[in-house]
Write an enzyme that holds these catalytic residues in place. Structure first.
Site, mmCIF file in Angstrom:
data_model
loop_
_atom_site.group_PDB
_atom_site.id
_atom_site.type_symbol
_atom_site.label_atom_id
_atom_site.label_comp_id
_atom_site.label_asym_id
_atom_site.label_seq_id
_atom_site.Cartn_x
_atom_site.Cartn_y
_atom_site.Cartn_z
ATOM 1 N N HIS A 84 -13.071 -2.314 10.622
ATOM 2 C CA HIS A 84 -13.083 -3.312 9.548
ATOM 3 C C HIS A 84 -11.673 -3.889 9.380
ATOM 4 O O HIS A 84 -11.485 -5.090 9.232
ATOM 5 C CB HIS A 84 -13.562 -2.650 8.254
ATOM 6 C CG HIS A 84 -12.909 -1.326 7.943
ATOM 7 N ND1 HIS A 84 -12.743 -0.341 8.881
ATOM 8 C CD2 HIS A 84 -12.341 -0.844 6.799
ATOM 9 C CE1 HIS A 84 -12.126 0.686 8.327
ATOM 10 N NE2 HIS A 84 -11.858 0.405 7.081
ATOM 11 N N ARG A 85 -10.680 -2.988 9.426
ATOM 12 C CA ARG A 85 -9.285 -3.420 9.216
ATOM 13 C C ARG A 85 -8.812 -4.303 10.362
ATOM 14 O O ARG A 85 -8.149 -5.313 10.152
ATOM 15 C CB ARG A 85 -8.420 -2.155 9.098
ATOM 16 C CG ARG A 85 -6.969 -2.401 8.741
ATOM 17 C CD ARG A 85 -6.321 -1.147 8.178
ATOM 18 N NE ARG A 85 -6.932 -0.768 6.921
ATOM 19 C CZ ARG A 85 -7.782 0.284 6.787
ATOM 20 N NH1 ARG A 85 -8.042 1.070 7.796
ATOM 21 N NH2 ARG A 85 -8.344 0.523 5.624
ATOM 22 N N ASN A 93 -0.847 4.040 1.024
ATOM 23 C CA ASN A 93 -1.703 4.863 1.877
ATOM 24 C C ASN A 93 -1.117 4.884 3.296
ATOM 25 O O ASN A 93 -1.111 3.872 3.994
ATOM 26 C CB ASN A 93 -3.121 4.251 1.862
ATOM 27 C CG ASN A 93 -4.100 5.037 2.702
ATOM 28 O OD1 ASN A 93 -3.773 5.476 3.799
ATOM 29 N ND2 ASN A 93 -5.302 5.199 2.196
ATOM 30 N N GLY A 121 -2.167 6.228 6.022
ATOM 31 C CA GLY A 121 -3.128 5.949 7.096
ATOM 32 C C GLY A 121 -3.248 4.455 7.338
ATOM 33 O O GLY A 121 -3.240 3.981 8.484
ATOM 34 N N LYS A 143 -11.085 3.080 17.294
ATOM 35 C CA LYS A 143 -11.065 2.548 15.918
ATOM 36 C C LYS A 143 -10.236 1.263 15.878
ATOM 37 O O LYS A 143 -10.604 0.292 15.205
ATOM 38 C CB LYS A 143 -10.504 3.582 14.943
ATOM 39 C CG LYS A 143 -10.568 3.086 13.494
ATOM 40 C CD LYS A 143 -10.110 4.107 12.471
ATOM 41 C CE LYS A 143 -10.271 3.530 11.067
ATOM 42 N NZ LYS A 143 -9.565 4.315 10.045
ATOM 43 N N ASP A 179 -13.044 9.017 7.786
ATOM 44 C CA ASP A 179 -13.263 8.917 9.239
ATOM 45 C C ASP A 179 -13.964 10.140 9.863
ATOM 46 O O ASP A 179 -14.790 9.953 10.766
ATOM 47 C CB ASP A 179 -11.941 8.630 9.960
ATOM 48 C CG ASP A 179 -11.489 7.184 9.757
ATOM 49 O OD1 ASP A 179 -12.333 6.359 9.334
ATOM 50 O OD2 ASP A 179 -10.319 6.870 10.025
ATOM 51 N N ASP A 183 -7.578 -3.794 0.575
ATOM 52 C CA ASP A 183 -8.476 -3.017 -0.280
ATOM 53 C C ASP A 183 -9.722 -2.731 0.540
ATOM 54 O O ASP A 183 -10.323 -3.647 1.120
ATOM 55 C CB ASP A 183 -8.831 -3.747 -1.581
ATOM 56 C CG ASP A 183 -9.379 -2.744 -2.590
ATOM 57 O OD1 ASP A 183 -8.608 -1.874 -3.031
ATOM 58 O OD2 ASP A 183 -10.581 -2.805 -2.897
ATOM 59 N N THR A 211 0.839 -1.201 0.000
ATOM 60 C CA THR A 211 0.000 0.000 0.000
ATOM 61 C C THR A 211 0.864 1.238 0.000
ATOM 62 O O THR A 211 1.977 1.222 0.529
ATOM 63 C CB THR A 211 -0.940 0.035 1.223
ATOM 64 O OG1 THR A 211 -1.745 1.218 1.152
ATOM 65 C CG2 THR A 211 -0.198 0.029 2.553
#
Ligand code: ITT
Length: 195
Positions: free
Chosen positions: A180-181, A9, A11, A175, A155, A70, A7
């Site tokens: 989900h992660r 990303n 975050g 979080k 978020d 993803d 990734t």
């Protein structure tokens, strides 16, 4: 165990590193130059596998394990949009802020202040011998206004079920416990133990 993250990303990198303390987690950009990966499948699962395979093949080291994420947000009043198109919702080179603004405007245009919504994360693992993919979800409400600066992406406009503030305003540990992660990574770690 060395886990290479497919990734770019930041975050996601931060969250995955915080959730995978037992592993040496290395963003692939620290090993090779980052490159564009075309995510042209129509499911989170297939797009996660595309990213993990692309990075595994590019690094060309049979000993590594590559992990890709993803993910995206699906809003009920928008029939599940933006879903797999979350990263490109505000346009091809949209920033997180462009995407956030576009999604809040789309909710406002429906004449409501919020809608039930959920995040999905598909986590793919690719090794020389095997491929896996697991999923995690987080349910809550997508708001037509933003609050807070924590987390990333959508978020500041997402309130998890059971809470009254957005993930942008809640402590990061909340979080980390229900995302989900984190749910998908919990399953991924069970698989990693068998490798
Ligand atoms: P990589 O493909 O390099 O991993 P990306 O940001 O393009 O990075 P995706 O294709 O999976 O990743 O797109 C995910 C989109 O959903 C992106 O716009 C994120 O900001 C958003 N998103 C995913 N998980 C999120 C989370 O936990 N909080 C907020 N936004 C999230």
């Amino acid at each position: 165990m060395k886990l290479v993250l497919a990734t770019s990303n930041k975050g996601k990198v931060k969250e995955i590193q915080a959730l995978c303390g037992d592993y040496e987690v290395i963003p692939y950009g620290e090993i090779i130059e980052e490159f564009e990966i075309i995510e042209d499948a129509d499911t989170f699962k297939e797009n996660a596998l595309i990213k993990a395979r692309a990075v595994f093949n590019a690094i060309n080291d049979d000993s590594i394990i590559v992990l890709a994420d993803d993910s995206g947000i699906s809003v009920d009043i928008l029939n599940g949009a933006p879903g797999i198109f979350s990263a490109r919702y505000g346009g091809t080179n949209a920033s997180d802020k462009d995407n956030l603004t576009k999604l809040m405007d789309a909710i406002k245009e429906k004449g409501v202040e919020s809608s039930p919504a959920h995040y999905t994360a598909a986590i793919a693992l690719v090794t020389k011998e095997s491929e896996f993919c697991v999923h995690g979800w987080m349910y809550g409400r997508a708001m037509s206004h933003a609050s807070g600066t924590k987390g990333f992406g959508y978020d500041p406009m997402f309130i998890p079920l059971g809470y009254e503030k957005t993930l942008g305003a809640l402590d990061n540990t909340i979080k980390r416990n229900l995302s989900h992660r984190s749910k998908a990574l919990h399953l991924a770690k069970i698989i990693l133990e068998t490798l």
